[in-house]
Scaffold this active site. Structure first.
Site, PDB file in Angstrom:
ATOM      1  N   CYS B 146       0.036  21.759  -3.812  1.00  0.00           N
ATOM      2  CA  CYS B 146       1.135  21.313  -2.967  1.00  0.00           C
ATOM      3  C   CYS B 146       1.481  22.424  -1.991  1.00  0.00           C
ATOM      4  O   CYS B 146       1.839  23.529  -2.393  1.00  0.00           O
ATOM      5  CB  CYS B 146       2.359  20.950  -3.802  1.00  0.00           C
ATOM      6  SG  CYS B 146       3.618  20.176  -2.787  1.00  0.00           S
ATOM      7  N   GLY B 259      -7.961  10.832   1.108  1.00  0.00           N
ATOM      8  CA  GLY B 259      -7.707  11.430   2.413  1.00  0.00           C
ATOM      9  C   GLY B 259      -7.969  10.396   3.499  1.00  0.00           C
ATOM     10  O   GLY B 259      -9.094  10.216   3.940  1.00  0.00           O
TER      11      GLY B 259
END
Lengths: 278, 341
Positions: B146, B259
Site C-alpha cells: 500500500c 490492473g
C-alpha cells in the site's frame, strides 16, 4: 452442497434492488445561461422512489471508451413517475458534464440511481427556507415543489454572479416565494444570497441549502450569528467527487461528529450541526 | 460442486482454480474472477447488483490492527483512462471488523479473502494469528505494497528481504492460505515474488496501484490531500500484464493478475501472460455488473474457442512459463531491459 442465497438483508447499508438502467433522452432545454435541463426515461418504479436530495450517477462516455472514466453524480431536478422520466440540471463544468449536455435527444444514458439519502421535512414544519447557488438549485426545486403541494410555505432564495445564471421564475410549479441576489446587481439584491438569510430565520422552521462550498461557509456564519439556539436547523446537500456512489470505495467522505461517513450513501444531505467544519 | 463435462453437452468449460495447491486448507475457486480489495467494500455494498456467490472469491477492504479514519479529502482524482486514490485505509480495525463481517460471510457459499495491512512485522503477525480461526474467512491477502502509508518513509514491498520477513511472520502465525500482494513500485518485482515464495506464500497477486500525482493548476497544488495516490484503471493495464508475465515465469505458485481489467479481452491477456485468476477493481465503480459478466463471457469464449479448462489457457503467451524450476530473477528481468532499452 448448495446453500441459501446471501442474506443481503444483513447488509449494513442496503440500497434497494437493481438501480442500474439505460435511459433515453427525451428532451434537452437550455437554462441558467450555459446549463441544460436533460430529461430521460427511467423505470417507473425507480422514478416513484426518487426523493428530493437524491442523485443519479451517469456514465459520461460512449461504449468502448475509457475517458472520462468515472460516473458523474448529478442531483435530481424533477421526477415524473407517470411519464417515467427523470430530469437533471447539468452545467458543462468538466469533461463529463460537457459530454452529457452535448448528447442529442434519443441518445442512451447508462444510469445508476436514484442514490443517497434525502432532505427530511419535519412533520412539525410549516415554513421552509431554501438557499440555492448554481446547479445546487436542482434538488431544492424538487423539495420546494413537493412542500407547497403539501400546503407548506416555501421561500426560495437563489444567488448567482449575474441574472443569466438564475433559475427563471417560470421554472417553479406552485406557490413559491422566489427571491434572488446577483453579484453584479443585474437582478434582485446586489450582493450574496446569504445576505438575505437573516430576515427569514425567525420565520423558517427549517433551512435547506445546496450550492458551492464557499456559500456553505458564508451561510453557516450568518445562521450561527442570527439564529436562536439550534433553531432553525439547516440541512445541506454536499457535492463530492465520487467513484462507486454505493458506499464501497470511501472516496467521497464527509467528516461528521460520528466520524468519516460517505456522501453517496450516508449523504449527500447532512445536518449542518453534525458536520465538522474546518 | 465443480462443473464438469457431460457427454450430451461436451462443453461445459472448467473455470475452477486452486490458488493454494501447497496448503492443506486449500483455496479452490469455482471461477477465477475476484473483486479487488478496496473496490468491493466488504462484499455487502454491492448486494443488489452482484450475486456474490457467483464470484470465484472476493477480497475485503484492507484491515489494519486499529480503526483508521483515513485521509483528508479529496481522496480521489480522475486521470486519463484511470484514477488516483488515497483513501488512507479507512476501516473499523481488526476487532470491529471481526465482529461485523465474517459472521455474514460465513453464510455465503463463496471464499472471503481478507486484505491485511500493517506498519510493522509484529502487527502483520498479530493480525494473521487473530484471523486464523475466525469462521467465514478463507484466506489472507497481505498488503505489503500500500503506497499511502508512510512508516519511516519506506514500503515493505519495495525490498525483497522485508517482503520475505513479513511473509515468513504471517506464515508462522496462520495456516490460512496466504496471498502476498506485490507492489509495482519495487525495482525488481520478480525478486520480490521469488522472495515471498521462498518465505511461504501460497500465491502472489499483482499489481497494486502505481504511485501518482495530479496537480490542480488553478490552486497550484496537488489535487489529493495526501498529495500522492495510487493509480488504477485501464491506464495501468500494460504495466500489469508485463509484470504478471515476468513473475509467472519466475515462480511456481499461482499468480493472481490485476490492473485495469474491464473486459473479457483484458482478462484473457492476463491469463495468457500466466495469471491463474484475476482481480477486478476500478471497473466495478463504473459498471457494478462487470464481475458476473466476466464470468459468463469467459465461459462462453472458452466454449467457442475449444478450451475445456482454464488451466490450458494460463501462460500460453509466455514461452518461459513452462520452465519447471522457474527462471532466475535476472533472466526474467532481462525482458524489461530488452523492451525498455
Amino acid at each position: 452442497m448448495t446453500t441459501a442465497t446471501p442474506h443481503i438483508d444483513t447488509n449494513p447499508s442496503p440500497r434497494g434492488a437493481s438501480r442500474l438502467f439505460t435511459g433515453t433522452i427525451t428532451a434537452t432545454m437550455p437554462i441558467m445561461g450555459d446549463s441544460s435541463l436533460i430529461t430521460f426515461t427511467a423505470p417507473q418504479n425507480l422514478v416513484a422512489q426518487a426523493r428530493p436530495g437524491q442523485f443519479v450517477s451517469i456514465l459520461c462516455r460512449g461504449e468502448g471508451a475509457y475517458d472520462p472514466l468515472l460516473r458523474r453524480p448529478i442531483s435530481i431536478y424533477r421526477a415524473d413517475a407517470e411519464a417515467g422520466e427523470l430530469t437533471i440540471l447539468v452545467r458543462p463544468f468538466g469533461r463529463g458534464s460537457s459530454w452529457l449536455v452535448a448528447q442529442p435527444d434519443g441518445a442512451s444514458l447508462d444510469v445508476l440511481g436514484p442514490l443517497g439519502n434525502q432532505f427530511e421535512v419535519s412533520p412539525r414544519s410549516g415554513n421552509l427556507l431554501m438557499v440555492a447557488g448554481g446547479v445546487g438549485a436542482a434538488p431544492l426545486l424538487m423539495l420546494a415543489e413537493e412542500a407547497v403541494q403539501k400546503g407548506l410555505s416555501v421561500t426560495y432564495l437563489m444567488g448567482s454572479a449575474t441574472e443569466a445564471g438564475l433559475l427563471p421564475a417560470a421554472a417553479f410549479r406552485g406557490e413559491i416565494e422566489y427571491v434572488v441576489a446577483t453579484d453584479d446587481g443585474s437582478r434582485g439584491h446586489h450582493g450574496f444570497v446569504t445576505d438575505l438569510i437573516p430576515e427569514y430565520l425567525q420565520w423558517a422552521d427549517q433551512v435547506f441549502t445546496c450550492g458551492p462550498t464557499p456559500m456553505f461557509h458564508s451561510l453557516r456564519n450568518v445562521v450561527l450569528k442570527h439564529r436562536m439556539g439550534k433553531k432553525p436547523p439547516v440541512q445541506l446537500s454536499v457535492e463530492r467527487t465520487m467513484a462507486c456512489a454505493l458506499g464501497a470505495c470511501l472516496g467521497c467522505v464527509v467528516e461528521t461528529k460520528r466520524g468519516m461517513v460517505t456522501s453517496c450513501v450516508d449523504g449527500p444531505v447532512f445536518d449542518m450541526d453534525e458536520v465538522v467544519w474546518s | 460442486m465443480s462443473e464438469h463435462a457431460t457427454p450430451q453437452d461436451a462443453f461445459v468449460p472448467d473455470l475452477s482454480v486452486d490458488l493454494a495447491p501447497r496448503n492443506p486448507r486449500e483455496l479452490v475457486l469455482k471461477n477465477p474472477v475476484i473483486p479487488a480489495s478496496g473496490c468491493f467494500g466488504y462484499g455487502t455494498e454491492y448486494g443488489s447488483f452482484v450475486d456474490v456467490e457467483r464470484l470465484g472469491a472476493f477480497v475485503s477492504k484492507g484491515i489494519t490492527p486499529h480503526p483508521r479514519s483515513g485521509n483528508a479529502m479529496p481522496r480521489i482524482a480522475e486521470t486519463p483512462a484511470g484514477m488516483l486514490n488515497a483513501i488512507g485505509l479507512q476501516n473499523p480495525g481488526l476487532r470491529g471488523f471481526i465482529r461485523k463481517y465474517p459472521p455474514i460471510w460465513e453464510r455465503w457459499d463463496v471464499p472471503a479473502i481478507v486484505n491485511v495491512s500493517a506498519e510493522s512485522i509484529e502487527d502483520f503477525a498479530h493480525m494473521a494469528r487473530e484471523l486464523d480461526e475466525v469462521p467465514g474467512i478463507a484466506a489472507l491477502e497481505i498488503n505489503i505494497s500500500c503506497p499511502n502509508i508512510n512508516a519511516g518513509g519506506f514500503c515493505f514491498g519495495w525490498d525483497a528481504d522485508m517482503s520475505a520477513e513479513v511473509t515468513r511472520a504471517v506464515r508462522q502465525a496462520t495456516t490460512l492460505p496466504v496471498i502476498v500482494k506485490l507492489s509495482p513500485g519495487a525495482l525488481d518485482i520478480v525478486s520480490i515474488a521469488q522472495a515471498v515464495e521462498g518465505a511461504g506464500a501460497d500465491a502472489v497477486s499483482l499489481i497494486n496501484t502505481l504511485v501518482g500525482m495530479q496537480i490542480d493548476v488553478r490552486r497550484r497544488w496537488p489535487v489529493l490531500a495526501n498529495l500522492t495516490g495510487g493509480l488504477s484503471g485501464p491506464a495501468v493495464k500494460p504495466v500489469a500484464v508485463r509484470m504478471v508475465y515476468q513473475v509467472a515465469a519466475a515462480v511456481n505458485i499461482p499468480v493472481i493478475g490485476l490492473g485495469g481489467i474491464a473486459t473479457l479481452g483484458d482478462a484473457l491477456e492476463f491469463f495468457m501472460a500466466g495469471a491463474s485468476a484475476i482481480e477486478v477493481g476500478t471497473a466495478i465503480f463504473t459498471d457494478p455488473t462487470v464481475l458476473t459478466r466476466l464470468v459468463d463471457d469467459l465461459a462462453e469464449w472458452m466454449s467457442a474457442n475449444g478450451v475445456p479448462s482454464l488451466r490450458e489457457l494460463v501462460g500460453v503467451a509466455n514461452d518461459r512459463f513452462t520452465h519447471p524450476q522457474g527462471v532466475p530473477a535476472a533472466d526474467a528481468f532481462d525482458l524489461m531491459v530488452e523492451l525498455g532499452e
